[in-house]
Design a protein around this motif. Structure first.
Motif, short mmCIF file in Angstrom:
data_model
loop_
_atom_site.label_atom_id
_atom_site.label_comp_id
_atom_site.label_asym_id
_atom_site.label_seq_id
_atom_site.Cartn_x
_atom_site.Cartn_y
_atom_site.Cartn_z
N ASP A 3 -41.89 -7.82 10.51
CA ASP A 3 -42.78 -6.91 9.81
C ASP A 3 -42.24 -6.68 8.41
O ASP A 3 -41.17 -6.10 8.23
N VAL A 4 -42.98 -7.14 7.40
CA VAL A 4 -42.56 -7.00 6.01
C VAL A 4 -43.02 -5.64 5.50
O VAL A 4 -44.22 -5.36 5.47
N LYS A 5 -42.08 -4.82 5.09
CA LYS A 5 -42.40 -3.47 4.62
C LYS A 5 -42.36 -3.42 3.10
O LYS A 5 -41.77 -4.29 2.44
N LEU A 6 -42.96 -2.36 2.55
CA LEU A 6 -42.97 -2.20 1.09
C LEU A 6 -41.56 -2.11 0.53
O LEU A 6 -41.28 -2.62 -0.55
N GLU A 11 -36.98 -3.96 -2.74
CA GLU A 11 -35.59 -4.38 -2.88
C GLU A 11 -35.49 -5.80 -3.43
O GLU A 11 -34.63 -6.09 -4.27
N GLU A 12 -36.35 -6.68 -2.97
CA GLU A 12 -36.30 -8.07 -3.39
C GLU A 12 -36.74 -8.25 -4.84
O GLU A 12 -36.20 -9.05 -5.59
N SER A 13 -37.76 -7.47 -5.25
CA SER A 13 -38.30 -7.63 -6.60
C SER A 13 -37.58 -6.79 -7.64
O SER A 13 -37.66 -7.06 -8.84
N GLY A 14 -36.88 -5.74 -7.18
CA GLY A 14 -36.16 -4.87 -8.10
C GLY A 14 -36.97 -3.73 -8.65
O GLY A 14 -36.53 -3.04 -9.57
N PHE A 15 -38.14 -3.50 -8.09
CA PHE A 15 -38.99 -2.40 -8.55
C PHE A 15 -39.06 -1.32 -7.47
O PHE A 15 -38.69 -1.54 -6.32
N SER A 16 -39.55 -0.14 -7.86
CA SER A 16 -39.61 0.98 -6.92
C SER A 16 -40.69 0.76 -5.87
O SER A 16 -41.63 -0.02 -6.07
N VAL A 17 -40.56 1.48 -4.76
CA VAL A 17 -41.56 1.38 -3.70
C VAL A 17 -42.92 1.85 -4.20
O VAL A 17 -43.96 1.27 -3.86
N SER A 18 -42.95 2.90 -5.03
CA SER A 18 -44.23 3.41 -5.54
C SER A 18 -44.92 2.37 -6.44
O SER A 18 -46.14 2.21 -6.39
N GLN A 35 -46.04 -9.22 -16.17
CA GLN A 35 -44.93 -9.88 -15.46
C GLN A 35 -44.44 -9.05 -14.28
O GLN A 35 -43.99 -9.60 -13.27
N THR A 36 -44.57 -7.71 -14.39
CA THR A 36 -44.21 -6.85 -13.26
C THR A 36 -45.16 -7.08 -12.10
O THR A 36 -44.74 -7.24 -10.94
N ILE A 37 -46.46 -7.09 -12.41
CA ILE A 37 -47.47 -7.32 -11.37
C ILE A 37 -47.26 -8.68 -10.71
O ILE A 37 -47.25 -8.80 -9.48
N ARG A 38 -47.05 -9.70 -11.53
CA ARG A 38 -46.88 -11.05 -11.00
C ARG A 38 -45.63 -11.16 -10.15
O ARG A 38 -45.64 -11.79 -9.09
N CYS A 39 -44.54 -10.53 -10.58
CA CYS A 39 -43.29 -10.59 -9.82
C CYS A 39 -43.46 -9.96 -8.44
O CYS A 39 -43.02 -10.52 -7.43
N VAL A 40 -44.12 -8.79 -8.38
CA VAL A 40 -44.31 -8.11 -7.10
C VAL A 40 -45.20 -8.93 -6.18
O VAL A 40 -44.91 -9.10 -4.99
N LEU A 41 -46.30 -9.48 -6.72
CA LEU A 41 -47.22 -10.27 -5.90
C LEU A 41 -46.55 -11.54 -5.39
O LEU A 41 -46.72 -11.92 -4.22
#
Length: 339
Positions: A3-6, A11-18, A35-41
């Motif tokens: 189960d992949v959680k937010l 943690e993997e992308s380096g951005f906050s959970v929010s 670039q932030t949006i693309r990295c998270v996606l």
């Protein structure tokens, strides 16, 4: 598959959970770098977030929980307009339920447990109906991943199925002006109702005046909500200070209130005053005089909303879509050329 959680994606992308939550839910109310949006996606895809979610939703023993959220505290879900939109939503879900395990729930913002039920995160997706406060929309965006709005006034930051009342109001002003009317009043919500986030009919009225080269006169504007009683009281206040030759009402309920007032005062429609509404509820054609109005494909708003909501679940994307269904003017007895 795990189960992949937010928090895993954060943690993997380096951005906050929010930040991750806003991006994956399609919330674009706050500006973020591309670039932030693309990295998270990309991170979510690499970790299998979408595949895990899709697998969960398609499991034979797992229900897809879809809600209809009625967010207006000034109108009723039982009104002729919303009841037809809701009927379209239920019909489409009934069709889909033949192939998928879908549960449906109707949540009303006036209910005491509305916020707690949203925050419980029990809904996988939701259709939003009605005019809302910004705080209510933020609560919904924060807690439900897949959203779509269906109605007349856009909310932004999510998918939308619209019949554009702002454009419709401008068209109505052009129609009345084409009949020779220059003193055209507006009865309906204005920005004075500051707690309403998505309401643009008054702006459309102003834009219509400008397109026709007519000067705006605030004496011709009456700020009311959207009921027959509001329309009656708004007309009483309006005609006590100025007599227009035409009244554009924000919806049919309001227009029917205006017609009732004019009948009580012996003001002839359309010989002395023309009246036009918007949404074409059933009673409008049976009222005396019958109401000229703009037909809104109400059931289609609901049906298309569910279709595109399911598409967002099955095919995650990082952009919002807006579908515009057309309105159609219906000429009846309440409007005519100025005499």
């Amino acid at each position: 598959m795990n189960d992949v959680k937010l928090k895993d994606i954060a943690e993997e992308s380096g951005f906050s959970v929010s930040t991750v939550s806003r991006i994956l839910s399609g919330d674009r109310s706050r500006k973020m770098k591309e670039q932030t949006i693309r990295c998270v996606l990309d991170t979510a895809k690499r970790l299998g977030y979408y595949e895990e979610k899709r697998t969960r939703l398609y499991k034979a023993d797992a229900a897809l929980n879809i809600g209809c959220l009625f967010v207006s505290d000034h109108e009723s879900i039982l009104s002729p307009f919303f009841s037809e939109v809701l009927s379209g939503i239920k019909e489409e879900i009934s069709q889909l339920s033949q192939f998928r395990n879908i549960t449906f729930d109707l949540l009303l913002c006036e209910d005491d447990d509305f916020s707690s039920r949203i925050e419980s995160k029990s809904l996988d997706a939701a259709v939003i109906l009605g005019r809302s406060r910004s705080s209510t929309l933020e609560l919904i965006r924060t807690n439900i991943a897949n959203l779509i709005y269906a109605g007349l006034n856009p909310v932004g930051g999510m998918d939308e199925v619209l019949c554009d009342a702002r454009d419709g109001m401008a068209d109505a002003v052009r129609y009345l002006n084409g009949l020779g009317h220059t003193r055209i009043a507006f009865i309906g919500p204005t920005p004075k109702q500051s707690d309403v986030h998505n309401e643009f009919r008054y702006i459309g009225y102003q834009e219509g005046l400008a397109l026709c080269g007519l000067e705006f006169d605030d004496r011709l504007v009456e700020d009311v909500y959207l009921s027959i009683q509001d329309g009656y009281e708004g007309a009483s206040s309006l005609f006590s200070r100025i007599k227009p030759t035409a009244v554009l009402a924000a919806n049919d309920n309001t227009a029917l209130g205006v017609l009732s007032y004019l009948k009580d005062k012996g003001i002839l429609v359309p010989d002395e005053v023309s009246v036009v509404g918007f949404d074409n509820i059933e009673v409008s054609s049976f009222f005396k005089p019958s109401l000229s109005t703009y037909d809104v494909p109400k059931k289609e708003l609901g049906r298309f909303a569910v279709k595109f909501l399911i598409d967002r679940i099955d095919n995650p994307r990082n952009c919002d879509i807006r579908i515009n269904v057309p309105y159609r003017f219906i000429k009846r007895d309440s409007s005519g050329r100025i005499l």
